[in-house]
Write a protein that holds these residues in place. Structure first.
Motif, PDB file in Angstrom:
ATOM      1  N   SER A   1       0.821  -1.210   0.000  1.00  0.00           N
ATOM      2  CA  SER A   1       0.000   0.000   0.000  1.00  0.00           C
ATOM      3  C   SER A   1       0.852   1.256   0.000  1.00  0.00           C
ATOM      4  O   SER A   1       0.342   2.355  -0.211  1.00  0.00           O
ATOM      5  CB  SER A   1      -0.931   0.010   1.210  1.00  0.00           C
TER       6      SER A   1
ATOM      7  N   ARG B   1       0.648   3.144  -3.220  1.00  0.00           N
ATOM      8  CA  ARG B   1      -0.599   3.852  -3.540  1.00  0.00           C
ATOM      9  C   ARG B   1      -0.383   5.354  -3.561  1.00  0.00           C
ATOM     10  O   ARG B   1      -1.105   6.099  -4.214  1.00  0.00           O
ATOM     11  CB  ARG B   1      -1.663   3.495  -2.505  1.00  0.00           C
TER      12      ARG B   1
ATOM     13  N   ASN C   1      -2.363   6.746  -7.354  1.00  0.00           N
ATOM     14  CA  ASN C   1      -3.604   6.885  -6.612  1.00  0.00           C
ATOM     15  C   ASN C   1      -4.670   7.428  -7.557  1.00  0.00           C
ATOM     16  O   ASN C   1      -4.628   8.583  -7.967  1.00  0.00           O
ATOM     17  CB  ASN C   1      -3.363   7.854  -5.449  1.00  0.00           C
TER      18      ASN C   1
ATOM     19  N   SER D   1      -8.026   6.953  -6.849  1.00  0.00           N
ATOM     20  CA  SER D   1      -9.290   6.888  -6.117  1.00  0.00           C
ATOM     21  C   SER D   1      -9.886   8.283  -6.004  1.00  0.00           C
ATOM     22  O   SER D   1      -9.204   9.288  -6.188  1.00  0.00           O
ATOM     23  CB  SER D   1      -9.046   6.307  -4.723  1.00  0.00           C
TER      24      SER D   1
END
Lengths: 339, 166
Positions: A235, A238, A242, A244
């Motif tokens: 992670s 991330r 990223n 998201s």
């Protein structure tokens, strides 16, 4: 008022001696400008091979790096094998340094301090000794004259072997009258160097070599990634990739931020490397220039300044490494909330 | 890169040097020194705790001592008071017995004296009676016939006289 000044300068026997010494040095420093000019400082951006015929990798900064390593290891061994419950002066000194560094690491990294400590402490110790090594007498001023390409042609035209022999002799820049003819040195000090080939110092502060600073910078930033993966697992990445977000717009923003993070990681390497190199290298040039302008007294305040700069740069490198290490261990989500 | 003097081999060598330095310094400097610092910290904490305990014990002992001393003083006081009381009682007893004995002795002496006086008086009376009778007989030139009767008579007289005389 006049009386006071006279008493201050000429009051006691000791005062008389000091005043004469200082006045004498000042006079000598001005005289020496005309009689034996100090050649202009030798400025080379990179470390240079010490032996013109020897291996290319054996540069003066490599030699000094090895010396710094040896000094550090000897200090460590001296502490290691005289470790006592009730410390002596030397042990106290080393313990104070280690404890101060550890306290610093703890103040930034908290419970992870013991993991980061060897890295940042080594950075600090190596960098500070490297920085200060450049201020030792003889570092940058003791060296060899190497035949330059241009000079080589000139020398072979005259007497190849003897010129080469002569060029490779140990020389001191401060007392270069021994090697450089007076007239040529006086006329154009820079030409004196050309006359006898290129001057190559025997020692060079490791942190005034980009190879060293970038070695530190790259190791540090690679370690940052390793700590990140070790603490956060996959992670960690991330942060860089990223996508998201609640809507396409935020996704795009986050993606762009990830790219910025990726770029900043590389820019940190460059910043690390050039910051240390620039400070130390510039400091050395300043000292050499001051010594070139007025040989005595004038460089003293600059030496004090360089001592301070050397310390601060070591501290800055250490603290930044510490902060980057620490930041890598914080998960990105909580990191965001933090802001 | 070349202008800046960056060479991959040198860079790599310096990285290796740095890593090696970390390992060596960690082995020879950080670990022993930090261990020593920790050990010393623990030891100092331990010593402080010990000192605290010792001083607490000393304080307790001091209190204990004070308590014991106080008790001893009280007991001593009691004993002294008791002794004083006993001594007074004994003295009183001795004094009273002495007085009693003195009284007895005095009484006995008085009785003895009285008795002796009586005896002496009786003796004297008898002698006086005898002498009186003798004198009377001399005067009369003969012996009194009823000698016993005479004697009793004189004695009675004397007794009466004595009784009046007293």
């Amino acid at each position: 008022m006049r009386k006071k000044i006279v008493a201050f300068l000429w009051g006691t026997q000791q005062r008389k001696i000091w005043t004469s010494v200082i006045v004498g040095l000042l006079a000598a420093s001005i005289l020496i400008r005309f009689i034996a000019p100090v050649p202009p400082p030798h400025v080379a951006l990179s470390g240079e091979p010490i032996f013109s015929t020897g291996p290319k990798w054996f540069t003066n900064s490599v030699l000094t790096t090895i010396i710094v390593d040896i000094v550090l290891i000897l200090l460590a061994l001296a502490v290691r094998f005289n470790l006592k419950e009730i410390p002596g002066a030397f042990q106290n000194f080393m313990e104070a340094i280690i404890e101060a560094l550890y306290g610093l690491a703890e103040s930034v990294a908290g419970k992870n301090a013991s993991k980061f400590f060897p890295w940042v402490a080594t950075i600090f110790l190596f960098v500070i000794i490297s920085n200060w090594s450049g201020m030792l007498p003889g570092v940058g001023s003791i060296g060899f004259y190497h035949p330059t390409d241009k000079h080589d042609a000139h020398a072979t035209a005259l007497d190849g072997d003897s010129a080469r022999l002569f060029d490779n002799q140990l020389a001191m820049v401060g007392g270069s009258i021994v090697l450089a003819p007076l007239e040529s040195a006086q006329k154009a000090p820079a030409a004196a160097e050309g006359e006898h080939g290129k001057f190559i110092p025997l020692f060079r502060a490791p942190s005034a070599d980009l190879n060293v600073t970038f070695a530190l910078a790259i190791s540090t930033m690679v370690m940052v990634q390793i700590w990140g993966v070790r603490f956060l697992g996959g992670s960690y990445f991330r942060k860089f990739f990223n996508f998201s977000g609640p809507n396409p717009f935020m996704k795009g923003i986050n993606g762009f931020v990830g790219i910025l993070e990726l770029v900043s990681e590389f820019s940190r390497v460059i910043a690390f490397g050039f910051r240390l190199f620039g400070n130390v290298f510039a400091g050395e040039i300043v000292l050499a220039t001051m010594a070139f302008l007025i040989a005595f007294l004038l460089p003293v305040p600059f030496y004090v300044l360089e001592l301070f700069v050397g310390f601060v740069q070591a501290l800055v490198f250490m603290m930044l490494a510490l902060v980057f290490f620490h930041m890598a261990t914080i998960s990105h989500g909580s990191h965001d909330e933090h802001h | 890169m070349d202008a800046l003097g960056i060479e991959w081999s040198l860079l790599l060598a310096q990285i290796v040097n740095f890593l090696l330095l970390i390992v060596l310094l960690r082995l020879f400097l950080y670990r022993p020194v930090l261990n020593m610092l920790n050990a010393r910290k623990e030891r100092i904490a331990q010593s402080m705790k010990d000192a605290e305990r010792v001083s607490a014990a000393a304080r307790e002992a001091e209190q204990e001592k004070a308590k014991i001393l106080e008790q001893a003083r009280r007991e001593a006081q009691e004993i002294r008071a008791q002794a004083t009381r006993d001594a007074e009682r004994i003295a009183q007893e001795i004094r009273s017995r002495a007085e009693q004995e003195a009284t007895e002795i005095r009484m006995k002496a008085q009785a003895e004296a009285a008795r002796q006086i009586e005896t002496a008086l009786a003796e004297a009376n008898k002698q006086i009676a005898d002498l009186a009778i003798m004198a009377t007989e001399k005067l009369l030139g003969r012996e009194l016939a009823n000698r016993a009767e005479q004697q009793r008579f004189v004695a009675e007289f004397l007794a009466n006289a004595g009784g009046k005389g007293k």
